[in-house]
Motif scaffolding. Structure first.
Motif, mmCIF file in Angstrom:
data_model
loop_
_atom_site.group_PDB
_atom_site.id
_atom_site.type_symbol
_atom_site.label_atom_id
_atom_site.label_comp_id
_atom_site.label_asym_id
_atom_site.label_seq_id
_atom_site.Cartn_x
_atom_site.Cartn_y
_atom_site.Cartn_z
ATOM 1 N N UNK A 190 8.038 -0.577 -8.231
ATOM 2 C CA UNK A 190 8.144 0.737 -8.874
ATOM 3 C C UNK A 190 6.810 1.158 -9.474
ATOM 4 N N UNK A 191 6.109 0.207 -10.083
ATOM 5 C CA UNK A 191 4.800 0.493 -10.670
ATOM 6 C C UNK A 191 3.820 0.960 -9.599
ATOM 7 N N UNK A 192 3.845 0.272 -8.445
ATOM 8 C CA UNK A 192 2.937 0.643 -7.360
ATOM 9 C C UNK A 192 3.234 2.057 -6.869
ATOM 10 N N UNK A 193 4.513 2.373 -6.692
ATOM 11 C CA UNK A 193 4.892 3.695 -6.181
ATOM 12 C C UNK A 193 4.525 4.791 -7.178
ATOM 13 N N UNK A 194 4.740 4.518 -8.448
ATOM 14 C CA UNK A 194 4.452 5.529 -9.474
ATOM 15 C C UNK A 194 2.963 5.820 -9.611
ATOM 16 N N UNK A 240 -5.868 0.952 -3.567
ATOM 17 C CA UNK A 240 -5.142 0.193 -4.582
ATOM 18 C C UNK A 240 -4.013 -0.589 -3.923
ATOM 19 N N UNK A 241 -4.019 -1.892 -4.122
ATOM 20 C CA UNK A 241 -2.997 -2.752 -3.546
ATOM 21 C C UNK A 241 -2.462 -3.702 -4.608
ATOM 22 N N UNK A 298 -4.141 -3.042 8.186
ATOM 23 C CA UNK A 298 -3.166 -2.295 7.387
ATOM 24 C C UNK A 298 -1.817 -2.299 8.090
ATOM 25 N N UNK A 299 -1.844 -2.042 9.393
ATOM 26 C CA UNK A 299 -0.612 -1.885 10.139
ATOM 27 C C UNK A 299 -0.276 -0.419 10.284
ATOM 28 N N UNK A 300 -0.091 0.040 11.541
ATOM 29 C CA UNK A 300 0.112 1.458 11.751
ATOM 30 C C UNK A 300 1.249 1.745 12.706
ATOM 31 N N UNK A 323 0.870 -1.173 0.000
ATOM 32 C CA UNK A 323 0.000 0.000 0.000
ATOM 33 C C UNK A 323 0.909 1.226 0.000
ATOM 34 N N UNK A 324 0.748 2.068 -0.988
ATOM 35 C CA UNK A 324 1.605 3.249 -1.075
ATOM 36 C C UNK A 324 0.988 4.455 -0.366
#
Length: 287
Positions: A254-258, A231-232, A285-287, A224-225
C-alpha cells in the motif's frame, strides 16, 4: 511459494489479471506449474505471458491446459534479415508458426507487440496491420521508450502515434473502436470483417498515466508502481524476513502504491527520463 503468496495477497485486494514476463518466462522449467497454481487462486481470472515466441510451440498446449488465457508475443519485424539484426539470432519462422498456432486456440487471446523505431521497421506497419485481417490477433504498435543506455531520443528514433497512423492511412482505412477501462492501448480495426484489432501504445506522445492501474514485480522481487519510475521496494526481502507479518507486507505494498507519481514516474517529459538514464533496462523490469 513466494510467487503464490504475493499473488494471493494481490488477489485479495482487487488484482484479477496476472502476466508473467521476463527476460523470457519460457526459460523457467516450472512455468506450467506456476500457471496452474495461479489459476487456482479464485480471484485471478486472467493469466497472461509475454514471450519472444521462439520456443512457444512446444509449450503451448501444456500452458493452455494449465490455465493460460493470454499470450503477448514480442515481434518487431517479419523480415528475416531484420530479425537477425535485432535479436542477434535466427528464429523468425518459429515465431510466426507460434503466432499462427496460438491464434488457432480459442482458449487463448493473442497479441503481437511491435516496438516501432525510425529507420528500422516503420515501413512494416502496413504489413503488420494486414495480419489482423485473417488472424484473430491484436497487433499493438508501441512507441519506443527510454530505458537505461538504450540511446533513446525523441528526434532520432521515436515514431509517434500520429505518424504511425498516417503511415497506415496511406494504404489502409482504419476505424477507431472502443478502448477498455484502464486500457493502455488505443484500439482501431481495418473493418468489421477483420478478425483482429490494431492498437497503439502511446506512452511518449500521449501518455495514459492518469488511468494506468498496472503494478510490476521484478524477477528479483522489487515492486515497481510505474514503468518509468526508479523507486522500488523489495517484497522478496520482506517475505523472507521472519519478523515481517502478512499485514506488514500488505502495508508495504500500500505504501508503494500511494507513492506513485502523477505521470511518467515523476519525470516532466520523456526526454527527462532519457536524460536521467537511471531506470532498469526493460529486460530487467519485465514488459
Amino acid at each position: 511459494d513466494e510467487i503464490m503468496e504475493l499473488a494471493s495477497i494481490f488477489g485479495q485486494y482487487g488484482v484479477d489479471k496476472i502476466r508473467l514476463t521476463g527476460g523470457e518466462p519460457l526459460l523457467r522449467k516450472d512455468l506450467v506449474d506456476i500457471v496452474r497454481d495461479l489459476k487456482s487462486i479464485p480471484s485471478i481470472r486472467q493469466i497472461g505471458m509475454t514471450t519472444n515466441g521462439i520456443t512457444l510451440k512446444r509449450h503451448l498446449d501444456a500452458l493452455a491446459d494449465a490455465g493460460l488465457t493470454h499470450i503477448n508475443i514480442s515481434l518487431d519485424t517479419t523480415s528475416e534479415d531484420k530479425f537477425l539484426h535485432l535479436t542477434r539470432r535466427p528464429g523468425l519462422k518459429k515465431v510466426l508458426e507460434a503466432i499462427e498456432l496460438a491464434s488457432s486456440n480459442e482458449a487463448l487471446k493473442v497479441k503481437i507487440n511491435c516496438v516501432v523505431m525510425r529507420n528500422t521497421n516503420e515501413d512494416e506497419i502496413v504489413s503488420f496491420c494486414e495480419l489482423t485481417r485473417q488472424l484473430p490477433v491484436d497487433v499493438r504498435f508501441i512507441e519506443w521508450m527510454p530505458f537505461f543506455d538504450n540511446g533513446w531520443s525523441k528526434d532520432n528514433g521515436l515514431v509517434p502515434y500520429q505518424e504511425m497512423l498516417d503511415i497506415a492511412a496511406k494504404e489502409l482505412q482504419l476505424q477507431r473502436i472502443q478502448d477498455g477501462p484502464n486500457d493502455t492501448t488505443k484500439w482501431w480495426q481495418l473493418d468489421e470483417s477483420a478478425k483482429g484489432r490494431i492498437g497503439f501504445i502511446t506512452s511518449m506522445s500521449n501518455h495514459f498515466c492518469g488511468t494506468c492501474n498496472r503494478l510490476r514485480l521484478t524477477a528479483d522481487g522489487q515492486i515497481k508502481v510505474c514503468l518509468f519510475g526508479t523507486t522500488e521496494l523489495s517484497l522478496r526481502d520482506a517475505l523472507r524476513d521472519p519478523n515481517v507479518s502478512q499485514m506488514d507486507l500488505i502495508r508495504l505494498i500500500q505504501y508503494a502504491v500511494q507513492r506513485k507519481h502523477h505521470s511518467l514516474g515523476g519525470h516532466p517529459t520523456p526526454q527527462n527520463i532519457a536524460d536521467a538514464n537511471n531506470n532498469r533496462p526493460m529486460t530487467l523490469i519485465g514488459g
